[in-house]
Every structure is written in structure tokens, then in C-alpha cells.
Design an enzyme around this catalytic site. Structure first.
Site, PDB file in Angstrom:
ATOM      1  N   ARG A  36       0.826  -1.215   0.000  1.00 19.51           N
ATOM      2  CA  ARG A  36       0.000   0.000   0.000  1.00 19.51           C
ATOM      3  C   ARG A  36       0.859   1.263   0.000  1.00 19.51           C
ATOM      4  O   ARG A  36       0.468   2.264  -0.597  1.00 19.51           O
ATOM      5  CB  ARG A  36      -0.944  -0.015   1.205  1.00 19.51           C
ATOM      6  N   LYS A 198     -20.404 -15.517   2.838  1.00 17.79           N
ATOM      7  CA  LYS A 198     -21.797 -15.230   3.187  1.00 17.79           C
ATOM      8  C   LYS A 198     -22.603 -14.550   2.093  1.00 17.79           C
ATOM      9  O   LYS A 198     -22.135 -13.594   1.479  1.00 17.79           O
ATOM     10  CB  LYS A 198     -21.798 -14.297   4.389  1.00 17.79           C
ATOM     11  N   GLY A 349      -9.763  -7.952  -1.496  1.00 15.79           N
ATOM     12  CA  GLY A 349      -9.970  -9.001  -0.501  1.00 15.79           C
ATOM     13  C   GLY A 349      -9.248 -10.303  -0.820  1.00 15.79           C
ATOM     14  O   GLY A 349      -8.132 -10.308  -1.346  1.00 15.79           O
ATOM     15  N   GLY A 372     -13.992  -3.748   0.482  1.00 16.25           N
ATOM     16  CA  GLY A 372     -15.327  -3.248   0.832  1.00 16.25           C
ATOM     17  C   GLY A 372     -15.786  -2.164  -0.128  1.00 16.25           C
ATOM     18  O   GLY A 372     -16.932  -2.150  -0.590  1.00 16.25           O
TER      19      GLY A 372
HETATM   20  P1  AMP Z   1     -15.469 -13.286   1.947  1.00 14.18           P
HETATM   21  O1  AMP Z   1     -14.661 -12.457   2.880  1.00 14.18           O
HETATM   22  O2  AMP Z   1     -16.923 -13.196   2.117  1.00 14.18           O
HETATM   23  O3  AMP Z   1     -15.025 -13.117   0.498  1.00 14.18           O
HETATM   24  O4  AMP Z   1     -15.173 -14.789   2.341  1.00 14.18           O
HETATM   25  C1  AMP Z   1     -13.906 -15.362   2.265  1.00 14.18           C
HETATM   26  C2  AMP Z   1     -13.887 -16.592   3.103  1.00 14.18           C
HETATM   27  O5  AMP Z   1     -14.903 -17.483   2.672  1.00 14.18           O
HETATM   28  C3  AMP Z   1     -12.586 -17.348   3.021  1.00 14.18           C
HETATM   29  O6  AMP Z   1     -11.949 -17.274   4.269  1.00 14.18           O
HETATM   30  C4  AMP Z   1     -13.015 -18.763   2.686  1.00 14.18           C
HETATM   31  O7  AMP Z   1     -12.344 -19.737   3.452  1.00 14.18           O
HETATM   32  C5  AMP Z   1     -14.481 -18.763   3.023  1.00 14.18           C
HETATM   33  N1  AMP Z   1     -15.216 -19.807   2.298  1.00 14.18           N
HETATM   34  C6  AMP Z   1     -15.259 -20.011   0.972  1.00 14.18           C
HETATM   35  N2  AMP Z   1     -15.958 -21.111   0.672  1.00 14.18           N
HETATM   36  C7  AMP Z   1     -16.389 -21.649   1.851  1.00 14.18           C
HETATM   37  C8  AMP Z   1     -17.139 -22.798   2.197  1.00 14.18           C
HETATM   38  N3  AMP Z   1     -17.592 -23.622   1.270  1.00 14.18           N
HETATM   39  N4  AMP Z   1     -17.378 -23.016   3.501  1.00 14.18           N
HETATM   40  C9  AMP Z   1     -16.900 -22.176   4.450  1.00 14.18           C
HETATM   41  N5  AMP Z   1     -16.182 -21.071   4.174  1.00 14.18           N
HETATM   42  C10 AMP Z   1     -15.912 -20.813   2.888  1.00 14.18           C
END
Ligand code: AMP
Length: 392
Positions: A36, A198, A349, A372
Site C-alpha cells: 500500500r 456469506k 480481498g 469493501g
Molecule cells: P469473503 O470475505 O466473504 O469473500 O469470504 C472469504 C472466506 O470465505 C474465506 O476465508 C473462505 O475460506 C471462506 N469460504 C469459501 N468457501 C467456503 C465454504 N464452502 N465453507 C466455508 N467457508 C468458505
């Protein structure tokens, strides 16, 4: 008004406040990743080379306690900044008061003052009007170059530019150009790939991209809420039961556009997976959880990506931190990197770290510096730190 950019200003001898993103990972005195800081140099160097007096403001970490302040002292950044560019750097370990004002008053053209962590001030995250006005009083011009912070209405992102002429630095200019181009006038077909944990974090972006993209591919943990919404068996996979109705709505609205996994890699135990195998989506046995997309999905997603001219990717396809469940994310990353003549954008991310760790970073047209912020931008939301730049 269109957002002004650096080159619209005559900066010689001017006190230019630049909101940079120096929120670097660090342990004690050691910065573990200085990307950064390096990314901010084009704007900083352009200004110092033209004789501006450059006043740098950034946050570093989250500040709730006095201990957090000690941990997130901007001094660690000052040291690195002095090493990586030629202009003299004065670090002021204060966020207001005589020492700061005197340091600014003493600045020579082409020099830099770096202020202490903006979040030492409780008014920063509340966009305290007094604080924004005070910081603005230190400069003649405001440049926003911290894309990762423009979705926040803070004193340093929104307060200051309401009092000063303002514009975007090179980093923010590029983000607006690339992300804005994808949303407003994408070369088609435009394919979005969304993953991660999520559904609830990505509702807005799924909704907006179902309108603007030609295809929306969904993987990662959030795909299981969609599988459950279709009446599938998902074992102990990640589920947001309160989002099933919404997932159903997306499936209906997205008919013909929405691509869900056709198979999934499952394991019996997350921490200690002994039995790993692939099953069809919606057919996960009891006691098993889905942790990656399967080979059938990888192929289907690759096919859906064929001929894409614009791609936006946010979120891993599985628990890519564990090698056993990283294949889906790696294969999708490779497929994007190999697309011919396409604008490929990673929305920050985890997907950005995946591309970098796999050595594919150079193959993408753009890796956003704000996770974000890029998501909110792709939701079609107005970002306060961008909106304020568009105002007179
Ligand atoms: P995000 O910050 O919402 O992009 O989520 C990223 C996180 O989602 C990572 O740490 C992944 O390990 C997790 N992730 C991806 N696929 C799965 C899954 N099938 N079950 C649980 N966690 C997951």
C-alpha cells in the site's frame, strides 16, 4: 461536476493534503507487506516533483484502546516511507496542535509531512465537522488517494474535502475508471463471479450484477444457501437460513443468467478432513460439509467464461486457505488470467490475495485496492468519499 484529478491542479508551493491508504499489516516495528505504501508513491512523487508541500493522512488499524494506539503508531510507516522515496519526510506524532501546525508552516516545497494515525482522533470515524474543518485548515488542496476508505464517511475522507478544492489521486482515478467502466459501459459479454462465505455480505452486489452483467457465477460458502433454497441437501455446509427466501428470489430473477455449482467437494471434518470426495450439488450426505466447487463446476464455469470481454471477480470458490479445498479458486483464477482480450477485474480481498499468491497478479487488468469499497461500488451505491469529490 466531473471529478477533478491531480493533473487538473497547479500544485507548486501549495499545501496538498493527501488521504492515502497506509493501513499496512505490521508486527511491532516491522511492516509485513508494504504494497500500500508503494502503491501511493506515484501520487506522492508526482506532487513532490512539482514542488508541492505534501501532507499525508491515513488511518492504521482499528483504535479502541490506548493499547491499540501503541500498536498502530504511524511511526512504523514514516520509517518505510523515508526509505522508498527521495523527498524529506517529517513525521508528526500528533493529530492536531502546535507541533503539527509548526511542522506544516516550516515545510519546503517538495517535502512531506506525515501525520499520526487519523483514528487517534475519536471524531475521525464520526466525521466530526470540527475535526474535518481543522485538518482542512492545514492545507490549500485535498487529494483523495485511499480507495479502500472512500466507502466511509469519515472526517479525513468527507470532512476535509467539503472545505477545500479537491480531486482524485492516481490510484482512485484508476479505480473509478475501471470499476465505473465495468458498471456503466462494459464490453460484453460481462461475467461476474462471486464467492466467499456469506450471502448476506453480497446481497447488494448480486442484485445489481444480475441487472448489469450477462452472467453471474456463484461459488464459495454462499452457494449452499442457494442449494438449500432449491430444496437440496447440504449437510453441515455453511447456511444462512434467513437468506433462503432471498436466494430463491435471485434464482427466479436470474433465470438464464445465474450459474450455480453443479457439484461440490465435501469433507466430514473441517479441521481434520479424513474423507474428502465430490458429490452433486444438493446431495451432500449428513455430517459432511461443502468446502470447494467440484471439477464439474470448474468446467461449467470455464465454459461460461469463454469469450467474456469483461469479468468482475470477488470471493474465493472454496476454503482456499487449505490446499485440499483451493483447487476451485486456483482454476477459476487461472481461467481468468488466460482470457484473451478481456478486462479482468478483481474486487480486492481474498480473491486479490489468491491471484497474488498464485503469481497471476500481472495477468489481470485491475486488482482493486479496496475490498469493501469495490463491492459497494459494484452494488451501484454512492460512496461518500467519491460523491464528495464530484461536488463543487
Ligand atoms: P469473503 O470475505 O466473504 O469473500 O469470504 C472469504 C472466506 O470465505 C474465506 O476465508 C473462505 O475460506 C471462506 N469460504 C469459501 N468457501 C467456503 C465454504 N464452502 N465453507 C466455508 N467457508 C468458505
Amino acid at each position: 461536476m466531473k471529478t477533478k484529478t491531480l493533473k487538473d491542479f497547479d500544485v507548486k508551493g501549495k499545501r496538498v493534503i493527501v488521504r492515502v491508504d497506509f493501513n499496512v499489516p505490521h508486527k511491532g516495528e516491522t511492516i509485513t507487506d508494504d504494497n500500500r505504501i508503494m502503491a501511493a508513491l506515484p501520487t506522492i512523487n508526482w506532487l513532490t516533483e512539482r514542488g508541492a508541500k505534501v501532507i499525508l493522512l491515513s488511518h492504521l488499524g482499528k483504535i479502541k484502546t490506548e493499547e491499540d494506539k501503541v500498536k498502530n503508531d504511524m511511526a512504523v510507516v514514516a520509517k518505510r516511507l523515508a526509505e522508498v522515496q527521495a523527498a524529506p519526510v517529517v513525521f508528526v506524532p500528533e493529530t492536531r496542535g502546535e507541533a503539527l501546525e509548526a511542522a506544516v508552516a516550516a515545510m519546503e516545497d517538495g517535502s512531506i509531512v506525515l501525520m499520526q494515525n487519523t483514528r487517534y482522533e475519536p471524531g475521525e470515524t464520526k466525521n466530526d465537522p470540527e475535526l474535518g474543518a481543522y485538518w482542512a485548515s492545514l492545507g490549500d488542496l485535498f487529494i483523495e488517494d485511499a480507495f479502500g476508505s472512500v466507502h466511509r464517511a469519515h472526517a479525513s475522507t468527507v470532512g476535509i474535502p467539503t472545505h477545500l478544492p479537491h480531486g482524485a489521486g492516481f490510484l482512485v482515478e484508476k479505480e473509478l475508471e475501471v470499476l465505473g467502466g465495468a458498471l456503466e459501459n462494459p464490453k460484453r459479454p460481462f461475467v461476474a463471479i462471486l464467492g466467499g462465505a456469506k450471502v448476506s455480505d453480497k446481497i447488494g452486489v448480486i442484485e445489481n450484477l444480475l441487472k448489469t452483467a450477462d452472467k453471474v457465477l456463484i461459488g464459495g460458502g454462499m452457494a449452499y444457501t442457494f442449494a438449500a433454497a432449491e430444496g437440496g441437501k447440504i449437510g453441515t455446509s455453511l447456511l444462512e437460513a434467513d437468506k433462503e427466501e432471498l436466494a430463491k428470489e435471485f434464482i427466479e430473477k436470474g433465470a438464464g443468467k445465474l450459474y450455480l455449482p453443479v457439484d461440490t467437494v465435501v469433507a466430514n471434518d473441517f479441521d481434520n478432513p479424513g474423507d474428502i470426495h465430490t458429490v452433486k450439488s444438493g446431495e451432500i450426505p449428513d455430517g459432511y460439509m461443502g468446502l470447494d466447487i467440484g471439477d464439474g463446476t470448474i468446467e461449467a464455469f470455464k465454459k461460461a467464461l469463454e469469450g467474456a470481454k469483461t469479468v468482475f471477480w470477488n470471493g474465493p470458490m472454496g476454503v482456499f486457505e487449505k490446499p485440499e479445498f483451493a483447487k476451485g479458486t486456483i482454476e477459476i483464477c487461472k481461467a481468468l488470467a488466460e482470457l484473451d482480450d478481456a478486462t479482468t477485474i478483481i474486487g480486492g480481498g481474498d480473491s486479490a490475495s489468491a491471484a497474488k499468491n498464485l503469481g497471476y497478479a500481472e495477468k489481470f487488468s485491475h486488482i482493486s485496492t479496496g475490498g469493501g469499497a469495490s463491492l459497494e461500488f459494484m452494488e451501484g451505491k454512492s460512496l461518500p468519499g467519491v460523491a464528495v469529490l464530484e461536488e463543487e
